[in-house]
Design an enzyme around this catalytic site. Structure first.
Site, PDB file in Angstrom:
ATOM      1  N   ASN A  54      33.960  38.999  37.396  1.00  0.00           N
ATOM      2  CA  ASN A  54      33.617  39.904  38.490  1.00  0.00           C
ATOM      3  C   ASN A  54      33.882  41.331  38.010  1.00  0.00           C
ATOM      4  O   ASN A  54      35.037  41.738  37.898  1.00  0.00           O
ATOM      5  CB  ASN A  54      34.497  39.549  39.712  1.00  0.00           C
ATOM      6  N   LYS A  67      33.301  44.035  39.496  1.00  0.00           N
ATOM      7  CA  LYS A  67      33.595  44.975  40.589  1.00  0.00           C
ATOM      8  C   LYS A  67      32.750  46.248  40.400  1.00  0.00           C
ATOM      9  O   LYS A  67      31.628  46.148  39.913  1.00  0.00           O
ATOM     10  CB  LYS A  67      35.102  45.258  40.659  1.00  0.00           C
ATOM     11  N   HIS A  69      35.513  38.066  49.199  1.00  0.00           N
ATOM     12  CA  HIS A  69      36.500  38.619  48.264  1.00  0.00           C
ATOM     13  C   HIS A  69      37.514  39.470  49.041  1.00  0.00           C
ATOM     14  O   HIS A  69      37.153  40.157  49.997  1.00  0.00           O
ATOM     15  CB  HIS A  69      35.799  39.469  47.195  1.00  0.00           C
ATOM     16  N   GLU A  99      38.860  42.202  48.456  1.00  0.00           N
ATOM     17  CA  GLU A  99      38.561  43.642  48.549  1.00  0.00           C
ATOM     18  C   GLU A  99      37.531  43.918  49.645  1.00  0.00           C
ATOM     19  O   GLU A  99      37.559  44.965  50.296  1.00  0.00           O
ATOM     20  CB  GLU A  99      38.093  44.174  47.179  1.00  0.00           C
ATOM     21  N   GLU A 137      42.333  33.002  45.392  1.00  0.00           N
ATOM     22  CA  GLU A 137      42.818  34.245  44.791  1.00  0.00           C
ATOM     23  C   GLU A 137      43.943  34.822  45.643  1.00  0.00           C
ATOM     24  O   GLU A 137      43.680  35.543  46.612  1.00  0.00           O
ATOM     25  CB  GLU A 137      41.682  35.270  44.721  1.00  0.00           C
ATOM     26  N   GLY A 147      44.603  42.124  40.353  1.00  0.00           N
ATOM     27  CA  GLY A 147      44.714  43.453  39.753  1.00  0.00           C
ATOM     28  C   GLY A 147      46.148  43.945  39.614  1.00  0.00           C
ATOM     29  O   GLY A 147      46.381  45.117  39.344  1.00  0.00           O
ATOM     30  N   SER A 172      44.647  38.199  38.081  1.00  0.00           N
ATOM     31  CA  SER A 172      45.285  38.550  36.806  1.00  0.00           C
ATOM     32  C   SER A 172      45.181  37.459  35.743  1.00  0.00           C
ATOM     33  O   SER A 172      46.109  37.249  34.962  1.00  0.00           O
ATOM     34  CB  SER A 172      46.745  38.955  37.034  1.00  0.00           C
ATOM     35  N   GLY A 194      38.700  39.408  37.039  1.00  0.00           N
ATOM     36  CA  GLY A 194      38.315  40.790  37.281  1.00  0.00           C
ATOM     37  C   GLY A 194      38.505  41.618  36.018  1.00  0.00           C
ATOM     38  O   GLY A 194      37.680  41.598  35.100  1.00  0.00           O
ATOM     39  N   GLY A 195      39.643  42.311  35.935  1.00  0.00           N
ATOM     40  CA  GLY A 195      39.911  43.255  34.845  1.00  0.00           C
ATOM     41  C   GLY A 195      39.601  42.717  33.458  1.00  0.00           C
ATOM     42  O   GLY A 195      38.959  43.393  32.646  1.00  0.00           O
TER      43      GLY A 195
HETATM   44  P1  PGA Z   1      41.825  40.541  38.466  1.00  0.00           P
HETATM   45  O1  PGA Z   1      40.769  40.367  39.676  1.00  0.00           O
HETATM   46  O2  PGA Z   1      41.491  39.493  37.443  1.00  0.00           O
HETATM   47  O3  PGA Z   1      41.603  41.932  37.974  1.00  0.00           O
HETATM   48  O4  PGA Z   1      43.177  40.320  39.049  1.00  0.00           O
HETATM   49  C1  PGA Z   1      40.389  39.097  40.120  1.00  0.00           C
HETATM   50  C2  PGA Z   1      39.382  39.217  41.234  1.00  0.00           C
HETATM   51  O5  PGA Z   1      39.453  40.144  42.038  1.00  0.00           O
HETATM   52  O6  PGA Z   1      38.457  38.384  41.330  1.00  0.00           O
END
Ligand code: PGA
Length: 254
Positions: A12, A14, A98, A100, A170, A176, A216, A237-238
């Site tokens: 993802n 983002k 999600h 966010e 999640e 994050g 993470s 994500g990251g």
């Molecule tokens: P992250 O994000 O791997 O940066 O923690 C995961 C996500 O939001 O799907």
């Protein structure tokens, strides 16, 4: 005996990566993951979907997803993108729910339920995200919360439709932040979710359901998480923005 579930590693992006950089990143990842033994899903911003769809054609285990969609197929909704538009672009998946979207855009499970139904009606596959906050976990309420989220989001969804849904667990406190749920915590919740869905639908449906862990995930913790039998992949994500890190995660999924 659980049915065979092929692992899925989803990146993802983002609101990251410029359209002009996207093809390079995807090519780097696909080169580094040429022996992958899992499904790979790229989830870039909307603006990248068209070019990445053209880049990734006829590659059996590589898919494209969107990060969100509106619940209507067309209309006066300035700034929104509909499930029908995504389908017309041959997008495979859409992420819904999600944290966010819930946190910054006020999405609740009722709206997410409408979006899931609209996306499924367009034959899009759905990655449905759920997860508890840190205070909910500390209060020991994390399983109640997940049960409530899932009951609301899956209301009116048939068993046949469920086969088009992947759940991503999640924990919000792990997204994050660099804090990852331990493999035991993740596995415990995945087992809880599978039993919940088996009770809501059937044991067969529960066994077929892919449940991803997100929060993470990185190269260094991927094997520990992905070697657990109840963890069917990762929503990343990251670490999905760095080709070498993402390849490590893909290569840990067997
Ligand atoms: P992250 O994000 O791997 O940066 O923690 C995961 C996500 O939001 O799907």
């Amino acid at each position: 005996m659980s049915d065979f579930r092929k692992k899925l590693i989803a990146g993802n992006w983002k609101m990251n990566v410029l359209p002009s950089q996207a093809e390079h990143l995807v090519n780097e990842i696909l080169n580094g993951a040429s022996n992958a033994d899992c499904d790979i899903l790229f989830i870039p911003p909307y603006t990248h979907l068209h070019s990445l769809r053209s880049l990734i054609q006829n590659q059996g285990s590589v898919f494209i997803g969107a990060q969100n969609c509106h619940q209507e197929n067309s209309g006066a909704f300035t700034g929104e993108i509909s499930p029908e538009m995504l389908k017309d672009l041959n997008v495979d998946f859409v992420v819904l729910g999600h944290s966010e979207r819930r946190q910054y855009f006020g999405e609740n499970d009722k709206l997410i339920n409408q979006k899931i139904k609209s996306a499924l009606a367009q034959n899009l596959k759905v990655i449905y995200c759920c997860g508890e906050s840190e205070s909910e976990r500390e209060a020991g309420k994390h399983k109640d919360l997940i049960e409530m989220q899932i009951a609301a989001a899956f209301s009116g969804i048939s068993e046949k439709e469920l086969s088009q849904i992947v759940i991503a667990y999640e924990p919000v406190w792990a997204i994050g932040t660099g804090k990852t749920a331990s493999p035991e915590q993740a596995e415990d919740m995945h087992n809880f979710i599978r039993v919940l869905l088996s009770n809501m639908y059937s044991e067969t449906a529960g066994n077929k359901l892919r449940i991803l862990y997100g929060g993470s995930v990185k190269g260094s913790n991927a094997s520990d998480l992905l070697s657990r039998p109840g963890i069917d992949g990762a929503l990343v994500g990251g670490a999905s923005l760095k080709a070498d890190e993402f390849c490590k995660i893909i290569n840990a999924a067997k």
